[in-house]
Design a protein around this motif. Sequence first.
Motif, PDB file in Angstrom:
ATOM      1  N   LEU A  13       0.827  -1.211   0.000  1.00  0.00           N
ATOM      2  CA  LEU A  13       0.000   0.000   0.000  1.00  0.00           C
ATOM      3  C   LEU A  13       0.857   1.254   0.000  1.00  0.00           C
ATOM      4  N   SER A  14       1.958   1.213   0.720  1.00  0.00           N
ATOM      5  CA  SER A  14       2.859   2.367   0.756  1.00  0.00           C
ATOM      6  C   SER A  14       3.482   2.622  -0.611  1.00  0.00           C
ATOM      7  N   ILE A  15       3.868   1.557  -1.303  1.00  0.00           N
ATOM      8  CA  ILE A  15       4.436   1.709  -2.644  1.00  0.00           C
ATOM      9  C   ILE A  15       3.400   2.307  -3.591  1.00  0.00           C
ATOM     10  N   ASP A  16       2.167   1.832  -3.483  1.00  0.00           N
ATOM     11  CA  ASP A  16       1.094   2.360  -4.314  1.00  0.00           C
ATOM     12  C   ASP A  16       0.862   3.842  -4.009  1.00  0.00           C
ATOM     13  N   ASP A  17       0.869   4.189  -2.734  1.00  0.00           N
ATOM     14  CA  ASP A  17       0.686   5.577  -2.317  1.00  0.00           C
ATOM     15  C   ASP A  17       1.833   6.449  -2.823  1.00  0.00           C
ATOM     16  N   PHE A  18       3.036   5.902  -2.793  1.00  0.00           N
ATOM     17  CA  PHE A  18       4.212   6.618  -3.288  1.00  0.00           C
ATOM     18  C   PHE A  18       4.051   6.969  -4.763  1.00  0.00           C
ATOM     19  N   PHE A  19       3.620   5.996  -5.556  1.00  0.00           N
ATOM     20  CA  PHE A  19       3.415   6.255  -6.983  1.00  0.00           C
ATOM     21  C   PHE A  19       2.313   7.291  -7.212  1.00  0.00           C
ATOM     22  N   ASP A  20       1.294   7.276  -6.360  1.00  0.00           N
ATOM     23  CA  ASP A  20       0.229   8.278  -6.458  1.00  0.00           C
ATOM     24  C   ASP A  20       0.796   9.689  -6.290  1.00  0.00           C
ATOM     25  N   LYS A  21       1.705   9.859  -5.337  1.00  0.00           N
ATOM     26  CA  LYS A  21       2.298  11.175  -5.102  1.00  0.00           C
ATOM     27  C   LYS A  21       3.093  11.638  -6.330  1.00  0.00           C
TER      28      LYS A  21
END
Length: 216
Positions: A13-21
Amino acid sequence: MINIFKTSKSVALSIDDFFDKIDFGILNFKKGINSYIKGNNEEFDINLKTLNFLEKDADSIKRKIENEFYLHSLMPNYASDILDLLESVDDIIDRSKDVINQFDVEKPHLPEEITNDYLELVSLSVKSVENVIPAARIFFTSPDQVKEKIQKVLFYHRETDVLSNNIKRKIFQEMDTLKLSEKIHLRYFTLHIEQISDAAKIVAQKLSSLVIKIKM
């Protein structure tokens, strides 16, 4: 999110959130530079502040991911490569923030005869990023599909490089009313917009290497 690696859901989830940013960051970069070129100062300031916030947020998430990898010894065979990949992705938003802040500080004057060229340069450079982030995302679920997306990154990188050289040639060979200092200033900003696509190309190259490595 991550199918080929056995890891924690929180890291996924953190990796996905990182890509969102990064996605939101490059969107604000594009809107911000377009607003500057068109003289929309209020909108430019909003995009500038938003991008600065997103860059800090992305850094924080990246550090969290790194800590999780080291703390729990996640993906020992690929950890260093994946963290290096994320560092390169983070460099995209770092460079974007630096460029838009340089526009804010130095206030370059863009003659009307090259404003459309600059708008197109921003669009092409950003398209490299807009294609490399989906490639990075899909690496964690379907690495076999990465190659197709990377081809688009490389295409837009080449197009950005060609247009950048054409703009610089136009500035130095056709715009005789400009002082040399003004030409150098415009070349400087042309180069830095181009370097956003260079950062995307680096990510694409690291993705290609990772795909090969996990198949070995």
